[in-house]
Design a protein around this motif. Structure first.
Motif, short mmCIF file in Angstrom:
data_model
loop_
_atom_site.label_atom_id
_atom_site.label_comp_id
_atom_site.label_asym_id
_atom_site.label_seq_id
_atom_site.Cartn_x
_atom_site.Cartn_y
_atom_site.Cartn_z
N TYR A 290 0.67 -1.27 0.12
CA TYR A 290 -0.25 0.04 -0.15
C TYR A 290 0.83 1.46 -0.01
CZ TYR A 290 -4.58 -2.64 0.31
OH TYR A 290 -5.62 -3.32 -0.39
N ARG A 291 2.03 1.31 0.68
CA ARG A 291 2.92 2.35 0.73
C ARG A 291 3.31 2.58 -0.92
NH1 ARG A 291 7.58 0.17 3.26
NH2 ARG A 291 6.89 0.59 5.20
N ALA A 292 3.57 1.66 -1.70
CA ALA A 292 3.81 1.70 -3.11
C ALA A 292 2.60 2.43 -3.78
CB ALA A 292 4.34 0.65 -3.69
N PRO B 247 -7.99 1.31 -5.40
CA PRO B 247 -8.54 0.27 -6.23
C PRO B 247 -8.97 -0.98 -5.74
CG PRO B 247 -6.03 0.42 -6.27
CD PRO B 247 -6.51 1.65 -5.46
N LEU B 248 -9.70 -1.90 -6.38
CA LEU B 248 -10.07 -2.89 -5.72
C LEU B 248 -9.12 -3.94 -5.40
CD1 LEU B 248 -13.56 -3.42 -7.65
CD2 LEU B 248 -13.14 -2.27 -5.59
N LEU C 177 -12.16 -3.27 8.94
CA LEU C 177 -11.16 -2.12 9.72
C LEU C 177 -10.06 -2.74 10.90
CD1 LEU C 177 -14.24 0.31 9.86
CD2 LEU C 177 -12.47 0.43 8.39
N ALA C 178 -10.61 -3.93 11.25
CA ALA C 178 -9.54 -4.51 12.27
C ALA C 178 -8.45 -5.41 11.32
CB ALA C 178 -10.38 -5.45 13.10
N PHE D 123 -7.29 -5.97 4.31
CA PHE D 123 -8.32 -6.16 3.27
C PHE D 123 -9.06 -4.94 3.05
CE2 PHE D 123 -8.93 -10.75 2.40
CZ PHE D 123 -7.76 -11.27 3.16
N ILE D 124 -8.58 -4.14 2.03
CA ILE D 124 -9.27 -2.94 1.80
C ILE D 124 -9.82 -2.85 0.31
CG2 ILE D 124 -8.60 -0.62 1.26
CD1 ILE D 124 -6.24 -0.87 3.10
#
Ligand SMILES: [Zn+2]
Length: 476
Positions: A81-83, A106-107, A331-332, A338-339
């Motif tokens: 996610y950083r990238a 993005p999904l 959210l946990a 898992f976004i």
């Protein structure tokens, strides 16, 4: 007068007192077990008992705060996610003003998780448990879950269980299981199950002889709750009924069903035979404990922990009431985020409010996996029920499975008491072509039994046609 609520329970049944044993397990032994595992389950559930009645605006603020925290941790601790955030110019400190801000990201799907399994782990993650799932869909997935998420998922399930006036420690029959999960049932697990008063019946071994044994064990056990696949529980119910065996005199309060689409006739069969309410649950190891039905019939989302979006083919969020793919953000899940995770399931957010007074938003009935949908040659998308209706009305039909191999070819397996002659084959072929197209090759095959998937789940409809264009389909 006894009224029947939409969950099938007689609304005026008086509640028997909860036993002392259950109180000890629920209040003492289970919390102790969770503490030993270093799970915060008890604290999380107590808080959830409170937040479910919060005014919607307050709940929304809590979710936004948690979303911001999740995305900020993803940005600072999770290499993938950083990238990604750097690439699209997303900053969690600046860009999370509302839950709708999520749509900029993005999904996430199973293929991405497979490819970035290492990069999705937070660098500051504690101990992670490894899971795998999805074998039956042909898309196996290995992923990781931290203690925070385990605690939240267990707490969410526990809360929803208690909505039904049953609790951990009440006698329970569980009809479940892939052989793999059962193989892991070691001695410690057996002791634990005895203490928790849980008995497991293997769902993938539904032979006639086993069904008699299952019925006898349920009768001897007199469980207060049942838990299992709707197909498995309704199968046992139908079997008991065909033997003239009463099951509604055991004191069963509720049957929790999950993991498959719950068909109306399965709900009716389970409620009738066991004389209990039927509570549908929706979620999975990967996506989390997404939603659960309350006694008023509302399919409440675990909103404190899970943001549900309904998206169209292009991944754009749809308004409440519109049907599309269910996408979740857990959210946990900071240890392994898992976004905007694509579940592959089709459903809609509800526009209604539930009579129970909980402010948790709701899903409409889950329509099923995207693979439960069939695509006609002219491109029309329809739920598999469109063909299920043809088959289940046939005299002597004991079981069936529809496999759409391609737009040009569909196989129908039937378990049937009467001869499968030309007239009957013609009737089925005609019915399939009427819905899928006149040019479809239809193979009708007689089989001894419909084999469950490797997981023990039954699927009546499986489509292998590309899932990409299926959303927006209405259930018949
Ligand atoms: Zn409700």
């Amino acid at each position: 007068m006894t009224t029947i609520s939409n969950t099938g329970a007689p609304a005026s049944t008086p509640l028997p007192p909860r036993s002392l044993y259950t109180a000890v397990v629920s209040g003492l032994l289970f919390p102790l077990q969770e503490q030993i595992k270093r799970h915060s389950t008890v604290r999380v559930r107590r808080r959830m008992d409170d937040t479910e009645y919060w005014p919607p605006e307050r709940l929304e603020r809590l979710r936004l705060e948690r979303l911001r925290r999740l995305l900020l941790r993803a940005q600072t601790q999770v290499p993938y996610y950083r990238a990604l955030f750097a690439e699209i110019g997303f900053d969690a400190r600046r860009d999370v003003r509302s839950l709708a801000g999520l749509a900029r990201l993005p999904l996430l799907d199973k293929a991405l998780i497979r490819r970035h399994s290492a990069g999705l782990r937070a660098e500051d993650a504690g101990e992670l448990a490894r899971f795998n799932t999805g074998g039956s869909s042909g898309e196996p997935l290995i992923f990781y879950i931290g203690k925070e998420r385990v605690s939240h998922d267990v707490a969410a399930k526990w809360r929803a269980t208690r909505w039904w006036d049953v609790d951990i420690g009440d006698p329970e029959i569980v009809v479940w299981g892939s052989p793999i999960e059962l193989g892991a049932q070691d001695r410690a697990r057996a002791v634990r199950d005895r203490v928790m008063r849980t008995m497991l019946l293997p769902a993938f071994e539904m032979s006639e002889a086993n069904l008699d044994a299952f019925v006898a064990r349920i009768r001897a056990r007199r469980p207060r709750m049942l838990f299992g696949y709707p197909s498995a529980l309704s199968h046992i119910a139908r079997h008991a009924e065909s033997r003239g065996q009463r099951m509604d005199d055991l004191g069963i309060r509720v049957a929790f069903v999950t993991s498959e689409r719950l068909y109306d006739e399965q709900r009716a069969q389970i409620a009738r035979t066991f004389g209990c309410a039927v509570a549908n649950g929706y979620g999975g190891r990967d996506a989390g404990f997404i939603a659960h039905q309350c006694p008023h019939g509302g399919m409440h989302i675990t909103a404190e922990d899970i943001i549900v979006e309904i998206v169209d083919d292009e991944g754009r969020p749809l308004p409440p009431g519109a049907t599309g793919e269910i996408v979740v953000t857990h959210l946990a899940s900071g240890d392994f985020p898992f976004i905007r995770y694509r579940t592959g399931d089709v459903g809609a957010l509800s526009t209604r409010q539930c009579g129970c007074g909980r402010s948790l938003p709701m899903l409409e009935e889950i329509q099923g996996r995207s693979t439960d949908f069939l695509v006609a040659q002219d491109g029309t998308v329809m739920h598999g029920l469109a063909l299920v209706y043809i088959l289940r009305d046939i005299e002597g039909m004991k079981g069936f499975k529809i496999i759409q191999e391609s737009l040009q070819s569909t196989r129908v397996q039937v378990v049937i008491d009467v001869p499968l002659d030309d007239a009957l084959t013609g009737h089925i072929t005609h019915g399939v072509r009427a819905r899928l197209g006149a040019g479809v090759a239809v193979a009708v095959e007689r089989v001894e039994a419909i084999a469950p998937e490797a997981s023990g789940k039954f699927r009546y409809v499986v489509s292998k046609v590309d899932a990409a264009r299926r959303y927006g389909a209405a259930a018949p």
